[in-house]
Design a protein around this motif. Structure first.
Motif, PDB file in Angstrom:
ATOM      1  N   UNK A  54      11.526  45.441  44.164  1.00 56.45           N
ATOM      2  CA  UNK A  54      11.650  43.983  44.141  1.00 56.45           C
ATOM      3  C   UNK A  54      10.395  43.332  44.735  1.00 56.45           C
ATOM      4  N   UNK A  55       9.961  42.257  44.096  1.00 59.39           N
ATOM      5  CA  UNK A  55       8.826  41.498  44.616  1.00 59.39           C
ATOM      6  C   UNK A  55       9.254  40.734  45.868  1.00 59.39           C
ATOM      7  N   UNK A  56       8.285  40.244  46.591  1.00 57.26           N
ATOM      8  CA  UNK A  56       8.551  39.513  47.825  1.00 57.26           C
ATOM      9  C   UNK A  56       9.471  38.327  47.572  1.00 57.26           C
ATOM     10  N   UNK A  57      10.534  38.240  48.370  1.00 53.42           N
ATOM     11  CA  UNK A  57      11.425  37.091  48.302  1.00 53.42           C
ATOM     12  C   UNK A  57      12.489  37.153  47.233  1.00 53.42           C
ATOM     13  N   UNK A  58      12.528  38.225  46.462  1.00 46.94           N
ATOM     14  CA  UNK A  58      13.525  38.346  45.386  1.00 46.94           C
ATOM     15  C   UNK A  58      14.839  38.864  45.968  1.00 46.94           C
ATOM     16  N   UNK A  59      15.941  38.184  45.667  1.00 53.45           N
ATOM     17  CA  UNK A  59      17.236  38.586  46.237  1.00 53.45           C
ATOM     18  C   UNK A  59      17.666  39.984  45.809  1.00 53.45           C
ATOM     19  N   UNK A  60      18.465  40.605  46.651  1.00 51.26           N
ATOM     20  CA  UNK A  60      18.902  41.989  46.421  1.00 51.26           C
ATOM     21  C   UNK A  60      19.833  42.120  45.220  1.00 51.26           C
ATOM     22  N   UNK A  61      20.367  41.003  44.707  1.00 53.62           N
ATOM     23  CA  UNK A  61      21.240  41.103  43.531  1.00 53.62           C
ATOM     24  C   UNK A  61      20.451  41.499  42.266  1.00 53.62           C
ATOM     25  N   UNK A  62      19.113  41.418  42.337  1.00 54.28           N
ATOM     26  CA  UNK A  62      18.269  41.857  41.233  1.00 54.28           C
ATOM     27  C   UNK A  62      17.848  43.303  41.478  1.00 54.28           C
ATOM     28  N   UNK A  63      18.085  44.172  40.509  1.00 55.33           N
ATOM     29  CA  UNK A  63      17.638  45.547  40.640  1.00 55.33           C
ATOM     30  C   UNK A  63      17.114  46.051  39.304  1.00 55.33           C
ATOM     31  N   UNK A  64      16.134  46.935  39.391  1.00 52.99           N
ATOM     32  CA  UNK A  64      15.543  47.522  38.202  1.00 52.99           C
ATOM     33  C   UNK A  64      15.649  49.025  38.247  1.00 52.99           C
ATOM     34  N   UNK A  65      15.756  49.619  37.066  1.00 57.32           N
ATOM     35  CA  UNK A  65      15.829  51.073  36.989  1.00 57.32           C
ATOM     36  C   UNK A  65      15.190  51.544  35.696  1.00 57.32           C
ATOM     37  N   UNK A  66      14.992  52.855  35.629  1.00 56.69           N
ATOM     38  CA  UNK A  66      14.452  53.461  34.418  1.00 56.69           C
ATOM     39  C   UNK A  66      13.062  54.005  34.613  1.00 56.69           C
ATOM     40  N   UNK A  67      12.631  54.786  33.631  1.00 59.42           N
ATOM     41  CA  UNK A  67      11.268  55.302  33.578  1.00 59.42           C
ATOM     42  C   UNK A  67      11.030  55.835  32.174  1.00 59.42           C
ATOM     43  N   UNK A  68       9.781  56.035  31.852  1.00 58.02           N
ATOM     44  CA  UNK A  68       9.479  56.529  30.511  1.00 58.02           C
ATOM     45  C   UNK A  68       9.538  55.417  29.482  1.00 58.02           C
ATOM     46  N   UNK A  69      10.589  55.404  28.683  1.00 59.28           N
ATOM     47  CA  UNK A  69      10.702  54.393  27.632  1.00 59.28           C
ATOM     48  C   UNK A  69      11.913  53.482  27.766  1.00 59.28           C
ATOM     49  N   UNK A  70      12.822  53.778  28.677  1.00 56.97           N
ATOM     50  CA  UNK A  70      14.056  52.989  28.796  1.00 56.97           C
ATOM     51  C   UNK A  70      14.190  52.394  30.188  1.00 56.97           C
ATOM     52  N   UNK A  71      14.389  51.077  30.232  1.00 60.97           N
ATOM     53  CA  UNK A  71      14.454  50.366  31.496  1.00 60.97           C
ATOM     54  C   UNK A  71      15.605  49.364  31.485  1.00 60.97           C
ATOM     55  N   UNK A  72      16.108  49.082  32.681  1.00 68.76           N
ATOM     56  CA  UNK A  72      17.223  48.152  32.822  1.00 68.76           C
ATOM     57  C   UNK A  72      16.975  47.215  34.000  1.00 68.76           C
ATOM     58  N   UNK A  73      17.263  45.941  33.783  1.00 72.73           N
ATOM     59  CA  UNK A  73      17.315  44.953  34.859  1.00 72.73           C
ATOM     60  C   UNK A  73      18.773  44.566  35.023  1.00 72.73           C
ATOM     61  N   UNK A  74      19.281  44.689  36.239  1.00 74.63           N
ATOM     62  CA  UNK A  74      20.662  44.335  36.523  1.00 74.63           C
ATOM     63  C   UNK A  74      20.706  43.189  37.523  1.00 74.63           C
ATOM     64  N   UNK A  75      21.509  42.198  37.197  1.00 76.29           N
ATOM     65  CA  UNK A  75      21.794  41.120  38.141  1.00 76.29           C
ATOM     66  C   UNK A  75      23.253  41.288  38.524  1.00 76.29           C
ATOM     67  N   UNK A  76      23.494  41.636  39.780  1.00 73.52           N
ATOM     68  CA  UNK A  76      24.826  42.130  40.158  1.00 73.52           C
ATOM     69  C   UNK A  76      25.894  41.045  40.107  1.00 73.52           C
ATOM     70  N   UNK A  77      25.560  39.829  40.483  1.00 72.25           N
ATOM     71  CA  UNK A  77      26.522  38.733  40.501  1.00 72.25           C
ATOM     72  C   UNK A  77      25.758  37.450  40.206  1.00 72.25           C
TER      73      UNK A  77
END
Lengths: 108, 119
Positions: A54-77
């Motif tokens: 996460x970049x500076x100041x970005x809330x913890x409800x934002x998370x990123x995952x993946x590597x290679x060719x497949x990636x996901x951004x999740x906003x938990x709530x």
């Protein structure tokens, strides 16, 4: 040139629900992927880099995952301020740097 | 506080020229690599050009190569984009964007300046 695709094009979500956005690269970009949020009339804002940091100041409800060719951004709530367009960008092989076409998250 | 402020946009006829500027403050401009990124109305983001911290290395998107020139003046904390032979498809909001400390993502963006190419 690495082509980035994002799905879905539009995601309708109710406040408080979880949102899952996908990004795919035409070839491996390792973990060299960033996510940005853009609201109408504003510049993009960096959310995630290195696929999951996460970049500076970005809330913890934002998370990123993946590597290679497949990636996901999740906003938990989802909060009201999270309704926006989200772009992924690869920086593994450049020039050119390439962005995905974006996913619009709107209110259900 | 990091600030990037673009200027120089406007209405120009096809085939015309325009020079965009980006004034930087709140960080050591001469230490950072910089870019221009554009966004056509209602469309996504398109990387346009890159310049290294010293100005010695420059890259362009194929769509603007031979028509646009990126430059910087570290003494003035300023980034520039000279745009020649403008086409209708160059109509967009142009953002200057700073590369991150360690990797090639954009950690700060200006507010953008609108360039409209139309007769």
């Amino acid at each position: 040139e690495i082509v980035m695709t994002q799905s879905p094009a539009t995601l309708s979500v109710s406040p408080g629900e979880r949102a899952t956005l996908s990004c795919r690269a035409s070839q491996s970009v390792s973990s060299n992927l960033a996510w940005y949020q853009q609201k109408p009339g504003q510049a993009p804002r960096l959310l995630i880099y290195g696929a999951s940091t996460r970049a500076t100041g970005i809330p913890a409800r934002f998370s990123g995952s993946g590597s290679g060719t497949e990636f996901t951004l999740t906003i938990s709530s989802l909060q009201s301020e999270d309704f926006a367009v989200y772009y992924c960008q690869q920086y593994n092989n450049w020039p050119p740097l390439t962005f995905g076409p974006g996913t619009k998250v709107d209110i259900k | 506080e990091v600030q990037l402020v673009e200027s120089g946009g406007g209405l120009v006829q096809p085939g015309g020229s325009l020079r965009l500027s980006c004034a930087a403050s709140g960080f050591t401009f001469s230490s950072y690599e910089m870019n221009w990124v554009r966004q056509a109305p209602g469309k996504g983001l398109e990387w346009v050009s890159y310049i290294s911290s010293s100005g010695s290395t420059i890259y362009y998107a194929d769509s603007v190569k031979g028509r646009f020139t990126i430059s910087r003046d570290n003494a003035k904390n300023s980034l520039y984009l000279q745009m020649n032979s403008l086409r209708a498809e160059d109509t967009a909001v142009y953002y200057c964007a700073r590369y991150g400390d360690y990797e090639y993502y954009f950690d700060y963006w200006g507010q953008g300046t609108l360039v409209t190419v139309s007769s």
